[in-house]
Design a protein around this motif. Sequence first.
Motif, PDB file in Angstrom:
ATOM      1  N   HIS A 438      25.765 -48.562   0.976  1.00 15.43           N
ATOM      2  CA  HIS A 438      24.629 -48.597   1.902  1.00 15.43           C
ATOM      3  C   HIS A 438      24.228 -50.019   2.230  1.00 15.43           C
ATOM      4  N   HIS A 439      24.226 -50.882   1.201  1.00 15.79           N
ATOM      5  CA  HIS A 439      23.865 -52.276   1.440  1.00 15.79           C
ATOM      6  C   HIS A 439      24.843 -52.947   2.383  1.00 15.79           C
ATOM      7  N   GLU A 440      26.125 -52.653   2.174  1.00 13.18           N
ATOM      8  CA  GLU A 440      27.137 -53.258   3.042  1.00 13.18           C
ATOM      9  C   GLU A 440      26.921 -52.855   4.493  1.00 13.18           C
ATOM     10  N   LEU A 441      26.665 -51.561   4.687  1.00 11.64           N
ATOM     11  CA  LEU A 441      26.481 -51.091   6.066  1.00 11.64           C
ATOM     12  C   LEU A 441      25.266 -51.767   6.698  1.00 11.64           C
ATOM     13  N   LEU A 442      24.220 -51.872   5.918  1.00 15.46           N
ATOM     14  CA  LEU A 442      23.033 -52.517   6.474  1.00 15.46           C
ATOM     15  C   LEU A 442      23.284 -53.988   6.790  1.00 15.46           C
ATOM     16  N   SER A 443      24.053 -54.647   5.965  1.00 17.18           N
ATOM     17  CA  SER A 443      24.277 -56.059   6.261  1.00 17.18           C
ATOM     18  C   SER A 443      25.193 -56.229   7.464  1.00 17.18           C
ATOM     19  N   MET A 444      26.117 -55.277   7.668  1.00 20.19           N
ATOM     20  CA  MET A 444      26.926 -55.318   8.894  1.00 20.19           C
ATOM     21  C   MET A 444      26.001 -55.163  10.095  1.00 20.19           C
ATOM     22  N   ARG A 445      25.025 -54.296   9.914  1.00 19.35           N
ATOM     23  CA  ARG A 445      24.071 -54.089  11.004  1.00 19.35           C
ATOM     24  C   ARG A 445      23.328 -55.389  11.323  1.00 19.35           C
ATOM     25  N   GLU A 446      22.929 -56.083  10.254  1.00 19.54           N
ATOM     26  CA  GLU A 446      22.213 -57.337  10.477  1.00 19.54           C
ATOM     27  C   GLU A 446      23.104 -58.373  11.146  1.00 19.54           C
ATOM     28  N   ASN A 447      24.392 -58.280  10.923  1.00 17.69           N
ATOM     29  CA  ASN A 447      25.308 -59.244  11.526  1.00 17.69           C
ATOM     30  C   ASN A 447      25.734 -58.873  12.933  1.00 17.69           C
ATOM     31  N   GLY A 448      25.098 -57.877  13.502  1.00  9.69           N
ATOM     32  CA  GLY A 448      25.332 -57.609  14.908  1.00  9.69           C
ATOM     33  C   GLY A 448      26.324 -56.495  15.203  1.00  9.69           C
ATOM     34  N   HIS A 449      26.787 -55.785  14.168  1.00  4.74           N
ATOM     35  CA  HIS A 449      27.738 -54.719  14.448  1.00  4.74           C
ATOM     36  C   HIS A 449      27.018 -53.450  14.881  1.00  4.74           C
ATOM     37  N   ALA A 450      27.725 -52.607  15.614  1.00  3.35           N
ATOM     38  CA  ALA A 450      27.195 -51.315  16.039  1.00  3.35           C
ATOM     39  C   ALA A 450      27.803 -50.259  15.136  1.00  3.35           C
ATOM     40  N   ILE A 451      26.945 -49.473  14.509  1.00  3.82           N
ATOM     41  CA  ILE A 451      27.453 -48.514  13.527  1.00  3.82           C
ATOM     42  C   ILE A 451      27.073 -47.098  13.907  1.00  3.82           C
ATOM     43  N   LEU A 452      28.091 -46.227  13.917  1.00  7.00           N
ATOM     44  CA  LEU A 452      27.846 -44.812  14.142  1.00  7.00           C
ATOM     45  C   LEU A 452      28.052 -44.099  12.813  1.00  7.00           C
ATOM     46  N   LEU A 453      27.011 -43.497  12.304  1.00  2.00           N
ATOM     47  CA  LEU A 453      27.069 -42.872  10.987  1.00  2.00           C
ATOM     48  C   LEU A 453      26.977 -41.365  11.147  1.00  2.00           C
TER      49      LEU A 453
END
Lengths: 510, 335, 308
Positions: A438-453
């Motif tokens: 979960h932390h990894e996904l959130l940090s990807m989000r902070e780095n500008g990635h678009a995430i579909l979960l």
Amino acid sequence: MFAQLHDISVNFGEVRALDSVSLDISPNQIHAVVGENGAGKSTLMSVLFGLNVNYGGQIFINDTRKTWATPSDAIKAGIGMVHQHFMLIESMTVLENIILGSEPNKYLGFLDFQLAEKKISNLLETYNFSINLHQTVDKLSVGQRQMVEILKTLYRSAELIILDEPTAVLTPAERLDLFNSLQDFKNAGKSIILITHKIDEVIANADHVSVMRAGQLISSLPIDGTSQTQISEEIVGVSKTKSISRKKIKAGSVKLNLSNLDILGMPQIGNAFNLEVKASEIVGIAGVAGNGQSELIEAIIGLRSSKSGFIEICSRDVTGADISTRRDVGLCYIPEDRQKRGLALGAQLSENASISSLVSKAFSKGPFLRKTKIRNFTEGLIKKFDVKASSPSALASSLSGGNKQKLIIARELSLESDVIIAENPTWGVDLGAINQIHHELLSMRENGHAILLVSSDLDEILTLSDRVLVMFESELSQSFCTEKVTREELGKLMLMKASDKKEKKKINTA
Amino acid sequence: MTALSLFFILLLLLNLADASFFEASQAFLKSAFGGRRYAYLYVTISRCALITGMAIAALIAFRAGLINIGGEGQLVIGGFAAAFVSIYSGVTGVPGIILAILSAMIGGGLWAVLAGLMKLKLGVPILVGTLLLNYPARYITSYFVSHPFRDVASGMPQTLLLDKSLWLPFIEGTRLDTGFIFILIVYGFVLIYSHRSVPGYHAKMTGLSIEFAATSGINIFSTTLKTLAFSGAIAGLVGAIAVLGIHHRFTDGMLVQPLYAWTGIVAALLINLVPWAILPAGFFFASLTSGASGMERTADVPKEIAIIIQGIIILFVASRATGIASDTKNKEEGN
Amino acid sequence: MLADLFDPAFADSVARIAVPILLASLGGAICHRAGVFNIALEGFILMGAFAAVLGTFMLGHVFWGVLSAILAGIFMGLLFAEFHLRRPGDAIVVSIALNLIGLGLTTYLLRSVLGVSGVFQDEALGKITEINLPVIESLPVFGSFLSGQSILFYVSIFLVILLHYIYSRHKLGFWMRAAGENPLALKTVGIKPTPVKLLALVLCGVCCGLAGAQLSISNVSLFVENMSAGRGWIAVVIVLVTNGRPIPILGLVLLFGFVDSLSLRLQGFGFPQQFTEMMPYIASLVALIFVSIRRMKNLVGMRGYDNG
């Protein structure tokens, strides 16, 4: 029948799946056994039913010690089981499936269909069931298939019926019918064991509830002697979760865009898909499994074709493009099925790790592999995500489930793709790893990635997503802001169509 | 346990042929490795080249999950192509040899790709498609050398004899044709292909898990066709070597009768598709065949004993064959 | 001309050609539907054919030959079971092994026990009794097709009907279908799939053994090296095309017999021998292509695995 499980222990290799569990089952009772995935509920039932014969402890039926060599013995003693994944022969009819293994003989092994039909018709009447006995199973709805499974147990005069997660794939109407039937069985003197993780159903329908966690029995109480809160707490145990906080970020440009996408082969007939995922945002799709989520993901990845409409990744049209093109443009995928799609179990970790990057030529020089670079890269992944593996040349099959998942996620996220598709990313993973993921996904989000979960775990959706949609019967609901929507509203949408349809859709063809 | 059963069976078989174990094994060893000025050893090595080549062809395909049992057809097409081009193209000498080999590889490769297209476009399973294509290959070439392209004077269903300039020369000081060198080169090439090349890596991943490969972006279509083309080309090359180096013409059945293709498949299965072990396995089976021929000549033990032994070995090896036809394994779970 | 082509002898030859393929296909079908991927039918048939000749020659009557053929087939079936069911051997690899063993062993025994190379023929060898059906034999086309055939012809037709009913109305038929479609489901109702598969292999052995007997001591009275000559593979394809269902198998086998007889006839009209020998395989391939195209259409929407 009175059934007693006494000090049951089961080991799968080094893992202690069941630790001295004792349970009492009484007649005229609906006894719920609750717990999370991996708590040991199914394992316990497989012992009771004779599917698992390697256990410590004893089974008593009506105060007599019993041992089963095969499920046949348990069935003969009056125990019936409705499995979570149906055990039916698709090409055979309802009647044939019911009698399989307990066939009535006419002569020389040829079957007495008339006798069987009479007996089953009686059952249908007694319990107010309605189904076409001569329909082949492959044409039945999920609810009807379950009915066949239940009829199998009744046909064999089961006095104790075990149901393993029966409501997972039922519509609300079917759910109601099921619980009504269970009440009928209970009143007829039978014992019902209900394995589930849905506490609200337990509160509404059960007489007695036992909670399991990590292979142990935590409590076993009459329903009046406990409460929803108490049960939830017992299921989860001492909270080990670090609270996850989601920073407020302004979403960027649209990275993934589905426009009027009509996908081929959806499980139900629904509208075309419109969906946008922006940079620095996590969009969650909630819903019960089997409503088209897998097919939607496949279409986005490129494993499934569409009739019309288009898909854009980073503003480039990739409709009809092959998978490697989509990955090149900016897509990576954390699949739900890690054994088949996420990894090649017979290959080494380094071979598994380098696969996606190979497509974008990072690890090759002409037609040759850059083995040292691949090895270093794999070691880096293993370290960064704390994957418990002996070395990069270990086979993928040697990893535990959670570590397999971590490796897959490490690999996919290392691609730094603009769009990340995560499909039930923490299913079957231990708690500590879940947090890390979960932390990894959130940090990807902070780095500008678009995430579909996409997840069937509503809590996961709500923790991680900025916006949430619900998938039901192959249609997407409108998009909600996570802060502004309640669990109840989402729960309702998971059970009914967002688009206002006056007719009730019939899924069966009886 | 395995070795014991094999030994017993051998004794039983030899008994049926009224041969003594001692006599038979002597004949075996002499015929495989000895002979006047090592004549027999050269034959063994020559056979080893052909069997190893076919084993390599099988390995390439199996490793990618493609159950290509059509090596026989690809071999025959290749052999015939080599003979045909050699005789009727008018090109002689080294250029002629090169032309013949290339034609053989293209012929064999295309025959395999045909089965691949049937799978990818029509859904015909590779196992059955490649197998069924064996027969047209056999019969069409048989027709060619029995009628239009027959060497009438010789009275046999075969092509004319190749021009001497197209014969593969012997290695200095021996009676071993240079075909063996070609196979060694291919062997080295396949080792690099399997362990260090990108296409080899893609093929391996596709063979281990096609879902994984597809999801990760590997182009299954082109990987399948490329691998089959490679496999068929090697089989074709083996045919060319047999024609140019050993028989110097194409005779009906000369590539089918000795069961080169099937022995190659058996060799590949025996070593569980581990590339480096192909050469020792090829040599093992070649010795087996040569030795068996010797047993027949000297001790009157039918040479088919070699085939029986191959079958028995593979039966025992079957229990650990992994990665081949994992589909069938999954279908049969629940035992 | 057409009448010349399709005379009573033609009908008779269709029947004769069909019987071994029908028996082998039925055997293969039993395995297929029980979930055993047995493609060793060539080896099974060969062993049956050789055993039939050996038994007839050594014990004096075709009855012993047929019995030996059945036993040989059962032997192969048990061998398959040992290495595939009891030991975890891949069915395809085991099949390749048994095909080789069948070929090698029969040729080896031909030389070592019967003492000849290539062909074994003897006056002492008989043929399986042929049955003449009184009224039927005078029917125009079907007369020579249905009457005057070896016992095994009638046995095989009977088997088609028997199998059909076994699969639809008999306990064992159900168990075999379940073992093939969903062995885990069968296990949960208390029946172990492995003994069921063993039975399938034994029955397959019986059928293929009989197919071999029909080849060596019925149509002719001899054994030739590699006598099965690819028929086992034709049977494999027929099983795949029909998915192991008895009545479609009968239809396809008859069609095959028709094509084969026709191509033999055409040889008389000047067609080269090789083309007629190739016909069965081309025909099988065509049938397979038809069915495969249809099956591919059922995979709605999936891509990435096959279509570039």
